[in-house]
Design an enzyme around this catalytic site. Structure first.
Site, PDB file in Angstrom:
ATOM      1  CG  HIS A  64     -28.881 -24.108  75.108  1.00 54.91           C
ATOM      2  ND1 HIS A  64     -29.068 -22.850  74.566  1.00 54.91           N
ATOM      3  CD2 HIS A  64     -27.673 -24.095  75.717  1.00 54.91           C
ATOM      4  CE1 HIS A  64     -28.015 -22.110  74.843  1.00 54.91           C
ATOM      5  NE2 HIS A  64     -27.145 -22.831  75.530  1.00 54.91           N
ATOM      6  CB  CYS A  80     -24.241 -20.223  73.698  1.00 51.45           C
ATOM      7  SG  CYS A  80     -23.644 -20.831  72.112  1.00 51.45           S
ATOM      8  CG  ASP A 140     -23.227 -28.801  63.524  1.00 53.18           C
ATOM      9  OD1 ASP A 140     -23.109 -29.574  64.497  1.00 53.18           O
ATOM     10  OD2 ASP A 140     -24.158 -27.980  63.416  1.00 53.18           O
ATOM     11  NE  ARG A 142     -24.635 -28.372  66.785  1.00 54.39           N
ATOM     12  CZ  ARG A 142     -25.310 -27.223  66.683  1.00 54.39           C
ATOM     13  NH1 ARG A 142     -25.836 -26.681  67.775  1.00 54.39           N
ATOM     14  NH2 ARG A 142     -25.462 -26.648  65.519  1.00 54.39           N
ATOM     15  CE  LYS A 168     -30.448 -26.428  67.755  1.00 50.24           C
ATOM     16  NZ  LYS A 168     -30.417 -25.495  68.912  1.00 50.24           N
TER      17      LYS A 168
END
Length: 217
Positions: A64, A80, A140, A142, A168
């Site tokens: 998460h 979220c 993005d 991440r 992911k």
């Protein structure tokens, strides 16, 4: 759970992270062991919530991304907070599982203030992708390598990943985690986040079948 906490004691042997502490943490969903890590490469503090006995393969897992606005303030701009709650409930219902709460992922990695700026641009008509690009920021940013490091440290080699995001899944697989199954984690859309969710499906490849048949707002 006491035995589990003892089993988690020790310092990580993974070079990028250090396991610092584990402690029992009761929550409204059930009892977890909170395992705290330091990511030496970034200085970021990370946390894994573990419920039940860890198994090496096919462990129900949620990775998460930190979202202060959604997780703490229940913002309806995103889904979220709903996903966080649903994941914790699913883990407890399963009897075992892991939730990795990845700090440094706010706003898909652009940070809190930049995310708020992007939200303002969205209120003026841009979608979530266009807003990031208008700010000169990645869509993005991440990095999921720390999530894979934590899973390896917990001796988890494959997961049933609670996610709607194939990217992911690919990121974790690229870091040595086998995805035994992708488990959908579908939040009920609200009028405030419907356009945001549609953009995630249409431009970021999220698998969101709950949007089918819904009129655009």
């Amino acid at each position: 759970m006491a035995d589990q906490a003892l089993a988690l004691n020790g310092v990580s042997r993974i070079s990028g992270i250090e396991r610092v502490v584990d402690v029992r943490m009761p929550t409204e969903y059930g009892e977890f062991v909170a395992v705290g890590y330091l990511d030496r490469s970034t200085g970021q503090e990370q946390i894994a919530l573990v419920h039940g006995e860890i198994q090496e393969h096919a462990m129900l897992t949620r990775v998460h991304s930190e979202c202060l606005t959604g997780d703490a303030f229940a913002s309806r701009h995103c889904e979220c907070g709903d996903q966080l709650s649903a994941a914790l409930q699913a883990i407890v219902a399963e009897g075992r599982g892991i939730l990795l709460y990845i700090r440094g992922h706010e706003g898909r990695g652009i940070g809190l203030l930049a995310k708020l700026k992007a939200m303002k641009l969205q209120s003026e008509g841009l979608d979530t992708v266009e807003a990031n690009l208008a700010l000169g920021l990645p869509v993005d940013a991440r990095d999921f390598s720390v999530a894979a490091e934590v899973l390896h440290d917990l001796n988890v080699r494959s997961v049933r990943l609670m996610s709607n995001n194939p990217r992911k899944q690919e990121a974790l697989e690229g870091n040595g985690i086998t995805i035994a199954e992708r488990v959908p984690l579908l939040a009920t859309p609200h009028k405030e986040n419907l356009r945001y969710l549609r953009t995630k499906r249409e431009r970021l490849d999220h698998i969101l079948p709950q949007l089918d048949g819904l009129a655009a707002h």
